[in-house]
Motif scaffolding. Structure first.
Motif, PDB file in Angstrom:
ATOM      1  N   VAL A  90       0.760  -1.271   0.034  1.00  0.00           N
ATOM      2  CA  VAL A  90      -0.060   0.114  -0.090  1.00  0.00           C
ATOM      3  C   VAL A  90       0.747   1.218  -0.069  1.00  0.00           C
ATOM      4  N   LEU A  91       0.616   2.178  -0.820  1.00  0.00           N
ATOM      5  CA  LEU A  91       1.233   3.606  -0.778  1.00  0.00           C
ATOM      6  C   LEU A  91       0.286   4.543  -0.541  1.00  0.00           C
ATOM      7  N   ARG A  92       0.437   5.321   0.602  1.00  0.00           N
ATOM      8  CA  ARG A  92      -0.451   6.216   1.228  1.00  0.00           C
ATOM      9  C   ARG A  92      -0.204   7.673   0.744  1.00  0.00           C
ATOM     10  N   VAL A  93      -1.002   8.266  -0.211  1.00  0.00           N
ATOM     11  CA  VAL A  93      -0.658   9.373  -0.802  1.00  0.00           C
ATOM     12  C   VAL A  93      -1.643  10.540  -0.113  1.00  0.00           C
ATOM     13  N   GLY A  94      -0.852  11.607   0.435  1.00  0.00           N
ATOM     14  CA  GLY A  94      -1.493  12.554   1.256  1.00  0.00           C
ATOM     15  C   GLY A  94      -1.552  13.783   0.219  1.00  0.00           C
ATOM     16  N   THR A 132       2.960  16.949   9.724  1.00  0.00           N
ATOM     17  CA  THR A 132       2.864  15.856  10.751  1.00  0.00           C
ATOM     18  C   THR A 132       2.383  14.791   9.962  1.00  0.00           C
ATOM     19  N   ALA A 133       1.608  14.513   8.935  1.00  0.00           N
ATOM     20  CA  ALA A 133       1.237  13.275   8.409  1.00  0.00           C
ATOM     21  C   ALA A 133       2.334  12.561   7.804  1.00  0.00           C
ATOM     22  N   LEU A 134       3.267  12.817   7.457  1.00  0.00           N
ATOM     23  CA  LEU A 134       4.556  12.224   7.039  1.00  0.00           C
ATOM     24  C   LEU A 134       5.467  11.810   8.354  1.00  0.00           C
ATOM     25  N   LEU A 135       5.529  13.013   9.067  1.00  0.00           N
ATOM     26  CA  LEU A 135       6.354  12.493  10.189  1.00  0.00           C
ATOM     27  C   LEU A 135       5.499  11.260  11.154  1.00  0.00           C
ATOM     28  N   ASP A 136       4.385  11.391  11.289  1.00  0.00           N
ATOM     29  CA  ASP A 136       3.813  10.394  11.951  1.00  0.00           C
ATOM     30  C   ASP A 136       3.488   9.265  11.333  1.00  0.00           C
ATOM     31  N   HIS A 137       4.040   9.086  10.012  1.00  0.00           N
ATOM     32  CA  HIS A 137       3.827   7.654   9.003  1.00  0.00           C
ATOM     33  C   HIS A 137       2.324   7.242   8.880  1.00  0.00           C
ATOM     34  N   ARG A 138       1.579   8.447   8.751  1.00  0.00           N
ATOM     35  CA  ARG A 138       0.287   8.444   8.276  1.00  0.00           C
ATOM     36  C   ARG A 138       0.078   8.306   6.721  1.00  0.00           C
ATOM     37  N   VAL A 139       1.050   8.973   6.137  1.00  0.00           N
ATOM     38  CA  VAL A 139       1.095   8.787   4.602  1.00  0.00           C
ATOM     39  C   VAL A 139       2.434   8.560   4.269  1.00  0.00           C
ATOM     40  N   ASP A 140       2.815   8.289   3.104  1.00  0.00           N
ATOM     41  CA  ASP A 140       4.062   7.932   2.792  1.00  0.00           C
ATOM     42  C   ASP A 140       4.678   9.236   1.538  1.00  0.00           C
ATOM     43  N   VAL A 141       3.715   9.673   1.093  1.00  0.00           N
ATOM     44  CA  VAL A 141       4.217  11.023   0.068  1.00  0.00           C
ATOM     45  C   VAL A 141       3.026  11.802   0.192  1.00  0.00           C
ATOM     46  N   ALA A 142       3.473  13.220   0.050  1.00  0.00           N
ATOM     47  CA  ALA A 142       2.318  14.231   0.304  1.00  0.00           C
ATOM     48  C   ALA A 142       2.402  15.189  -0.558  1.00  0.00           C
ATOM     49  N   PHE A 143       1.452  15.805  -1.358  1.00  0.00           N
ATOM     50  CA  PHE A 143       1.223  16.909  -2.080  1.00  0.00           C
ATOM     51  C   PHE A 143       0.910  17.997  -1.285  1.00  0.00           C
ATOM     52  N   ASP A 150      11.800  21.366   6.945  1.00  0.00           N
ATOM     53  CA  ASP A 150      11.930  20.290   8.073  1.00  0.00           C
ATOM     54  C   ASP A 150      13.156  19.434   7.658  1.00  0.00           C
ATOM     55  N   ASP A 151      14.204  19.135   8.218  1.00  0.00           N
ATOM     56  CA  ASP A 151      15.375  18.462   7.891  1.00  0.00           C
ATOM     57  C   ASP A 151      14.872  16.964   7.724  1.00  0.00           C
ATOM     58  N   ARG A 152      13.818  16.554   8.206  1.00  0.00           N
ATOM     59  CA  ARG A 152      13.514  15.241   8.004  1.00  0.00           C
ATOM     60  C   ARG A 152      12.746  14.898   6.923  1.00  0.00           C
ATOM     61  N   LEU A 153      12.562  15.717   6.319  1.00  0.00           N
ATOM     62  CA  LEU A 153      11.755  15.906   4.799  1.00  0.00           C
ATOM     63  C   LEU A 153      12.572  16.173   3.810  1.00  0.00           C
ATOM     64  N   ASP A 154      12.018  15.657   2.553  1.00  0.00           N
ATOM     65  CA  ASP A 154      12.629  16.195   1.264  1.00  0.00           C
ATOM     66  C   ASP A 154      11.470  16.528   0.352  1.00  0.00           C
ATOM     67  N   LEU A 269       5.831  17.869  -3.941  1.00  0.00           N
ATOM     68  CA  LEU A 269       5.756  16.445  -3.362  1.00  0.00           C
ATOM     69  C   LEU A 269       6.778  16.261  -2.187  1.00  0.00           C
ATOM     70  N   THR A 270       6.502  15.889  -1.117  1.00  0.00           N
ATOM     71  CA  THR A 270       7.438  16.020  -0.023  1.00  0.00           C
ATOM     72  C   THR A 270       7.258  14.381   0.675  1.00  0.00           C
ATOM     73  N   VAL A 271       8.311  13.950   0.955  1.00  0.00           N
ATOM     74  CA  VAL A 271       8.487  12.482   1.318  1.00  0.00           C
ATOM     75  C   VAL A 271       9.550  12.459   2.669  1.00  0.00           C
ATOM     76  N   ARG A 272       9.579  11.459   3.312  1.00  0.00           N
ATOM     77  CA  ARG A 272      10.509  11.433   4.375  1.00  0.00           C
ATOM     78  C   ARG A 272      11.691  11.206   3.834  1.00  0.00           C
ATOM     79  N   ARG A 273      12.883  11.872   4.381  1.00  0.00           N
ATOM     80  CA  ARG A 273      14.419  11.968   3.888  1.00  0.00           C
ATOM     81  C   ARG A 273      14.708  10.579   4.080  1.00  0.00           C
ATOM     82  N   ASP A 274      15.381   9.951   2.931  1.00  0.00           N
ATOM     83  CA  ASP A 274      16.034   8.819   3.026  1.00  0.00           C
ATOM     84  C   ASP A 274      15.207   7.435   3.100  1.00  0.00           C
TER      85      ASP A 274
END
Length: 308
Positions: A90-94, A132-143, A150-154, A269-274
């Protein structure tokens, strides 16, 4: 037509010289020259001007398709290299508001056809879920918009647009048709709930143009575009967005008014870094390909209809 030939053509165009393209591909210059010549013979057209090295009109058209095909190759490699992920991926797209306008459904559509084994879950995001949706792992990619700091995101820019304000259709701002930043700073903007990222508040209120002054706030709190539109229709509060907002939200009693001198802003388009998930990498690769295609004059709809 072979992928190695397309890879050589792209390398020559991007490097500007056959010798540099050969070095990049770990091939001999003669091999790269042969690949391009084979393509030209097969297609019956000249793809490159040689002095200087520049793509012809036919070459530019082929390059758009070549990039899509090579990105699809990488998607396939990722798919094959990770068979242990099974059938239940499953890929969760925010998607915040209307995402990145028309390119959002185009990216999702191409990915769905490129990776039919992956179930896509589309998750609507409120203004407070900008990060927060990405950092809390509720989605995998976000528009989202604007790009999170935030250094934790790309983040990768998908669209860059001019700005608008959303106001009551009966207001003087609406009657003006076009306004300047100085005309909209004193509007009563909808409030945002606690926990909203400051970067999003800066975007909504034009804070970078206020010289440190706080915005005037309306009595209404908004988490979604619909709440902004309701407040605006009632003449209680205003909002702001990108120009494409008007195409997606035609709300009775409201007007979207261009702000002529406001700096353009981007949707990303934002994702969790690495993030090691190959589906996230594939989604980003497809997004990058579509953005390049749109920049070269193709519509998102026409790109999405082409199976990768």
């Amino acid at each position: 037509m072979e992928l190695r030939q397309l890879r050589s053509l792209l390398a020559v165009v991007e490097e500007g010289r056959f010798a540099l393209a050969a070095r990049r591909l770990y091939l001999s210059p003669a091999a790269v020259t042969t690949h391009v010549a084979q393509l030209e013979r097969e297609l019956g057209v000249v793809l490159l001007e040689r002095h200087p090295v520049l793509p012809t009109a036919a070459g530019r058209r082929l390059i758009r398709h070549a990039r899509t095909m090579l990105d699809a190759e990488q998607v396939a490699i990722d798919e094959i290299a990770d068979p242990g992920r099974g059938e239940d991926r499953v890929l969760r797209v925010g998607v915040m508001a209307h995402g990145s306008a028309e390119i959002t459904p185009a990216i999702i559509d191409v990915f769905a056809r490129a990776r039919p084994r992956v179930r896509l879950s589309i998750v609507g995001l409120t203004f407070r879920e900008h990060v927060t949706a990405l950092l809390d792992h509720r989605v995998d990619v976000a528009f989202v918009r604007p790009a999170p700091q935030d250094d934790r995101l790309d983040s990768e820019v998908l669209t860059t647009e001019s700005r608008i304000v959303v106001v009551s259709a009966n207001s003087a701002i609406a009657e003006a048709g076009t306004v300047r930043v100085a005309d909209v700073l004193d509007l009563p903007y909808v409030d945002l709930p606690p926990g909203t990222m400051p970067r999003f508040a800066d975007f909504l209120y034009f804070n970078g143009l206020r010289n440190g002054e706080r915005p005037r706030l309306a009595p209404d709190v908004a988490l979604t575009p619909h709440e902004v539109l309701t407040s605006a229709a009632l003449g209680r509060g205003a909002g702001s967005s990108l120009r494409s907002f008007e195409r997606y939200y035609r709300w009775p009693g409201t007007a979207c008014v261009p702000v002529s001198d406001a700096p353009a802003e981007s949707s990303v388009l934002t994702v969790r870094r690495d993030d090691p998930n190959p589906d996230v990498r594939g989604f980003r690769s497809i997004a990058a390909t579509l953005v390049r295609s749109v920049a070269e004059g193709l519509s998102p709809e026409s790109v999405s209809r082409k199976r990768p």
